[in-house]
Write an enzyme that holds these catalytic residues in place. Structure first.
Site, PDB file in Angstrom:
ATOM      1  N   SER A 129     -48.969  39.303  43.470  1.00  0.00           N
ATOM      2  CA  SER A 129     -47.863  39.661  43.918  1.00  0.00           C
ATOM      3  C   SER A 129     -47.912  40.416  45.194  1.00  0.00           C
ATOM      4  CB  SER A 129     -47.183  40.365  42.421  1.00  0.00           C
ATOM      5  OG  SER A 129     -45.982  41.078  43.147  1.00  0.00           O
TER       6      SER A 129
ATOM      7  N   HIS B 126     -48.600  32.038  46.850  1.00  0.00           N
ATOM      8  CA  HIS B 126     -47.759  31.620  48.133  1.00  0.00           C
ATOM      9  C   HIS B 126     -48.492  30.105  48.746  1.00  0.00           C
ATOM     10  CE1 HIS B 126     -46.015  35.518  48.582  1.00  0.00           C
ATOM     11  NE2 HIS B 126     -44.936  34.936  48.211  1.00  0.00           N
TER      12      HIS B 126
END
Ligand code: PAF
Length: 281
Positions: free
Chosen positions: A185, A37
């Protein structure tokens, strides 16, 4: 860093920034942020005057038996990470403010969801397409950045942006991996240590396939079978799909004659992981 908790307050701020002539780079997330991210925030920062991150675990993209209730959350840590990355605003709405009691308007795509993850997650892309459309209308971004790990999601978003004429430039961010190859993830946190070791089968299968294609193998079914063998040799694994397809339409190919997407979804224990690579002959 500003924190906006309602669509109205986010939209008002974005309109004010636009009036000042400042461009907005947007990174939509479901929180529990990791390096992947953060790399998307860096891409947004390079392509716009300021960055907005949304943190919203979107209920409409989870099926009834999926992990909505247990999806990992840590807003405090996420806000610190956003602040450290120079994010201008975080938008973190409540589900009832995104979906009112009379909510009934969904965005559906006709073709792209009929492949890969869409086959085992029938409502997923309808939920993603709907929430991303809503977020675009609230954040008013000039640029939005999505991870290439969710290759199908990125394809869906590019298509809906074009079809619905959103004035947003869509950028993809490369997959960020742990040092041993596991794609980052938020769901990796579910893995026990034994499952974490087995989860390496995804990146290993992709590396093996990439090598075989470079050596000259062009038969998709051979590549697929070898990958399935590699994955099944690890404990706790259950294959959802191993697919070789066209990166644009996601239609399966039999012969690898140009850049071909190899996409995997594998359950490791109870955790469903995805990964992909573009194979180039
Ligand atoms: O990739 C995600 O985290 C989500 O699917 C997204 C794009 C934020 C929509 O909820």
């Amino acid at each position: 860093m500003e924190i906006h908790r309602t669509p109205g307050s986010m939209q008002k701020q974005s309109q004010a920034w636009k009036k000042e002539g400042r461009s907005i780079g947007f990174v939509p997330t479901m929180g529990f942020l990791h390096e992947g991210h953060l790399s998307l925030m860096d891409i947004a920062a390079r392509n716009a005057d300021l960055v907005v991150v949304s943190i919203f675990v979107n209920p409409t993209q989870f099926g009834p038996t999926e992990d909505l209730a247990s999806y990992p959350r840590n807003l405090e840590r996420d806000l610190e990470l956003c602040q450290s990355r120079g994010v201008a605003a975080v938008f973190t709405p409540e589900p009832q403010d995104m979906y009112g009691p009379e909510f009934q308007t969904y965005v559906t795509l006709e073709k792209l969801p009929n492949h890969l993850c869409g086959l085992s997650r029938p409502v997923h892309f309808r939920g993603v397409a709907t929430v991303v459309s809503k977020l675009f209308n609230m954040v008013l971004p000039d640029v939005a950045v999505f991870g290439e790990k969710d290759f199908q999601q990125l394809a869906v978003i590019r298509q809906l942006t074009q079809d619905l004429n959103f004035p947003v430039r869509i950028l993809g961010g490369p997959i960020v991996r742990e040092s041993d190859g596991l794609a980052m993830s938020s769901r990796n946190t579910y893995l026990s240590s034994g499952e974490r070791a087995s989860a390496l089968c995804l990146s290993r299968a992709l590396e093996g396939a990439s090598r075989r294609v470079k050596e000259g193998e062009i038969r998709a079914d051979h590549i697929r079978r070898e990958a399935e063998k590699e994955i099944s040799s690890h404990p706790f694994t259950e294959i959802d799909y191993v697919t070789l397809c066209r990166p644009d339409t996601l239609e399966e190919v039999e012969v690898i004659s140009g850049p071909t997407l190899m996409a995997l979804a594998v359950k490791v224990g109870k955790t469903r992981l995805i990964d992909n690579a573009v194979l180039t002959p």
